[in-house]
Design a protein around this motif. Structure first.
Motif, PDB file in Angstrom:
ATOM      1  N   ARG A  79      -1.491   6.899  -1.335  1.00  0.00           N
ATOM      2  CA  ARG A  79      -0.894   6.934   0.002  1.00  0.00           C
ATOM      3  C   ARG A  79       0.486   6.298   0.034  1.00  0.00           C
ATOM      4  O   ARG A  79       1.395   6.792   0.708  1.00  0.00           O
ATOM      5  CB  ARG A  79      -1.838   6.271   1.003  1.00  0.00           C
ATOM      6  N   ALA A  80       0.653   5.196  -0.696  1.00  0.00           N
ATOM      7  CA  ALA A  80       1.961   4.546  -0.718  1.00  0.00           C
ATOM      8  C   ALA A  80       3.006   5.445  -1.390  1.00  0.00           C
ATOM      9  O   ALA A  80       4.130   5.585  -0.902  1.00  0.00           O
ATOM     10  CB  ALA A  80       1.869   3.211  -1.444  1.00  0.00           C
ATOM     11  N   THR A  81       2.625   6.070  -2.510  1.00  0.00           N
ATOM     12  CA  THR A  81       3.569   6.942  -3.208  1.00  0.00           C
ATOM     13  C   THR A  81       3.857   8.200  -2.404  1.00  0.00           C
ATOM     14  O   THR A  81       5.013   8.660  -2.324  1.00  0.00           O
ATOM     15  CB  THR A  81       3.018   7.319  -4.595  1.00  0.00           C
ATOM     16  N   GLY A  82       2.824   8.772  -1.793  1.00  0.00           N
ATOM     17  CA  GLY A  82       3.037   9.939  -0.941  1.00  0.00           C
ATOM     18  C   GLY A  82       3.940   9.626   0.246  1.00  0.00           C
ATOM     19  O   GLY A  82       4.804  10.433   0.620  1.00  0.00           O
ATOM     20  N   VAL A 176      11.481  12.265  -7.688  1.00  0.00           N
ATOM     21  CA  VAL A 176      10.872  11.370  -8.671  1.00  0.00           C
ATOM     22  C   VAL A 176       9.516  10.880  -8.178  1.00  0.00           C
ATOM     23  O   VAL A 176       8.524  10.880  -8.925  1.00  0.00           O
ATOM     24  CB  VAL A 176      11.803  10.175  -8.963  1.00  0.00           C
ATOM     25  N   CYS A 177       9.442  10.469  -6.916  1.00  0.00           N
ATOM     26  CA  CYS A 177       8.174   9.976  -6.367  1.00  0.00           C
ATOM     27  C   CYS A 177       7.118  11.081  -6.332  1.00  0.00           C
ATOM     28  O   CYS A 177       5.924  10.815  -6.522  1.00  0.00           O
ATOM     29  CB  CYS A 177       8.402   9.418  -4.960  1.00  0.00           C
ATOM     30  N   ALA A 178       7.543  12.324  -6.103  1.00  0.00           N
ATOM     31  CA  ALA A 178       6.590  13.434  -6.117  1.00  0.00           C
ATOM     32  C   ALA A 178       6.001  13.634  -7.509  1.00  0.00           C
ATOM     33  O   ALA A 178       4.797  13.888  -7.667  1.00  0.00           O
ATOM     34  CB  ALA A 178       7.284  14.715  -5.643  1.00  0.00           C
ATOM     35  N   VAL A 179       6.851  13.500  -8.530  1.00  0.00           N
ATOM     36  CA  VAL A 179       6.364  13.609  -9.914  1.00  0.00           C
ATOM     37  C   VAL A 179       5.405  12.463 -10.232  1.00  0.00           C
ATOM     38  O   VAL A 179       4.350  12.662 -10.853  1.00  0.00           O
ATOM     39  CB  VAL A 179       7.548  13.610 -10.899  1.00  0.00           C
TER      40      VAL A 179
END
Length: 414
Positions: A79-82, A176-179
């Motif tokens: 959740r944090a990364t999304g 980058v965060c999506a990867v």
């Protein structure tokens, strides 16, 4: 019975690679946001931007650990990364059309919140993927990545802001965060939510679990003191006193770069070797002897007569830091109860995040009274308390574990 040493190298590699990519992206954004803030509002804007990220991050570390223990690390990191993907993409759309300082502050605050939430969960996941002697190898690899991130990310951030605009750096960060999110889906697959204890809703109460662990488990307390003293002693000498020393001796700014680079080289080399061999090095050497050498090195750096000798000492101190840091983290993970791993890692992370500003403010003020050299030597003396506390923690390791079980029971009913 001693726990067998196991490690899931495939998932550890994905976790470390994902964090390497994420941290490099963080430094890209740090440089891009900082330079834009300078253009808009000067030094005051940069200070505001730094505080806008660091204060929420420090506060959310505590809650991030509690949430990771209650909902599980998978729940938190995904959740944090999304959320970071969405925040950075939306931020890019805003700064593309609005040339003002306030969007930068909002982005920095939200970034700080997300990073603070995810950090304890990452530490808890590492302790799930590896255990026994293999855990220190995983932490050494992770430590190496932490030191490589600014070396890779900062130049990319400077290049992006030089040839493009801030919105492009934000788009790159979102990609980058999506990867990283895709990699975390694999790393966390199969990780289940902890069983309910009846206290999931009391987040405020559970957020103090890490500090209650320190109060009830002396081994954890001494490990925390060890990390705190070493972190406290490091900040001011390298960030404030080193430029003052180089200027006072007419060495020039290049000397600062040389010393910092050799320190980083030593830490990187030790971290990389630790990923291969740390499990074969006795814990006392990694945790205590390395701390003694670090303290002695810090105290003597200011006495070095040339840039070459100062850089040589910095190389040694960096190498010892590359051994000591992962050893402290590993010992802390092994001593903390599994059910409170997130809270424990959040408390340990506060040692690193919170001591930097305190070190700079306190020792800068003290140096005005007793001078830079004397204050630098004092930092070395304070650093010596780190290995002394670590030795106390190792003695506690050999004692019966009953007190810690009492702490776990107390946490369960609190």
């Amino acid at each position: 019975m001693q726990e067998s040493s196991t490690i899931d190298w495939r998932r550890v590699a994905f976790l470390v690679a994902g964090n390497a990519l994420s941290l490099a992206g963080d430094f890209v954004l740090l440089v891009a946001l900082g330079w834009t803030a300078v253009q808009i509002g000067g030094a005051g804007a940069v200070t505001t931007l730094v505080l806008a990220q660091t204060v929420p991050r420090a506060l959310m570390l505590i809650f991030g650990g509690a949430i990771a223990d209650g909902r599980g690390p998978r729940f938190v990191v995904l959740r944090a990364t999304g959320a970071r993907v969405v925040v950075l993409a939306a931020g890019a759309a805003v700064v593309l059309t609005v040339h003002a300082f306030w969007p930068l502050v909002v982005i920095a605050v939200l970034e700080g919140v997300m990073l603070g939430l995810a950090s304890p969960a990452t530490g808890a996941m590492m302790a799930t993927l590896a255990n026994g002697d293999q855990l220190v190898r995983a932490n050494s690899l992770y430590s190496t990545v932490l030191r490589l991130a600014p070396i890779i990310g900062a130049p990319i951030g400077a290049w992006l802001i030089a040839v493009g605009e801030l919105w492009q750096a934000l788009v790159a960060g979102s990609v980058v965060c999506a990867v990283v999110f895709a990699g975390l889906l694999y790393v966390t697959s199969g990780m289940t939510r902890p069983e309910r204890t009846g206290d999931e809703e009391n987040l405020i109460r559970r957020s103090g679990a890490g500090f209650r662990l320190l109060a009830g488990d002396h081994r954890l307390l001494w490990l925390f003191v060890s990390a705190f003293c070493l972190d406290l002693a490091f900040g001011w000498p390298l960030e404030v006193a080193l430029p003052l020393l180089a200027n006072g001796r007419s060495w020039g700014v290049g000397a600062v770069g040389i010393v910092v680079a050799t320190f980083s080289a030593g830490a990187l080399t030790a971290g990389a070797l630790g990923a291969l061999l740390a499990h074969r090095i006795p814990l006392k050497l990694r945790l205590v002897a390395s701390g003694v050498v670090m303290a002695a090195g810090i105290a003597t750096m200011v006495l070095m007569p040339s840039v070459v000798s100062l850089a040589a000492v910095a190389l040694l101190v960096g190498a010892m830091a590359g051994l000591n840091g992962p050893a402290v983290v590993t010992a802390y993970q092994q001593a903390a109860p599994r059910t409170s791993m997130g809270a424990a890692m959040a408390t340990l992370a506060l040692s690193a995040v919170g001591t930097g500003p305190v070190s700079i403010a306190a020792f800068s003020a003290l140096s005005l009274l007793i001078g830079t050299p004397a204050t630098w030597v004092l930092c070395g003396v304070i650093a010596l308390a780190g290995p002394v506390a670590a030795a106390r923690a190792l003695r506690r390791r050999e004692e019966p574990a009953a007190p810690r079980r009492e702490v776990v029971e107390a946490l369960a009913v609190s």
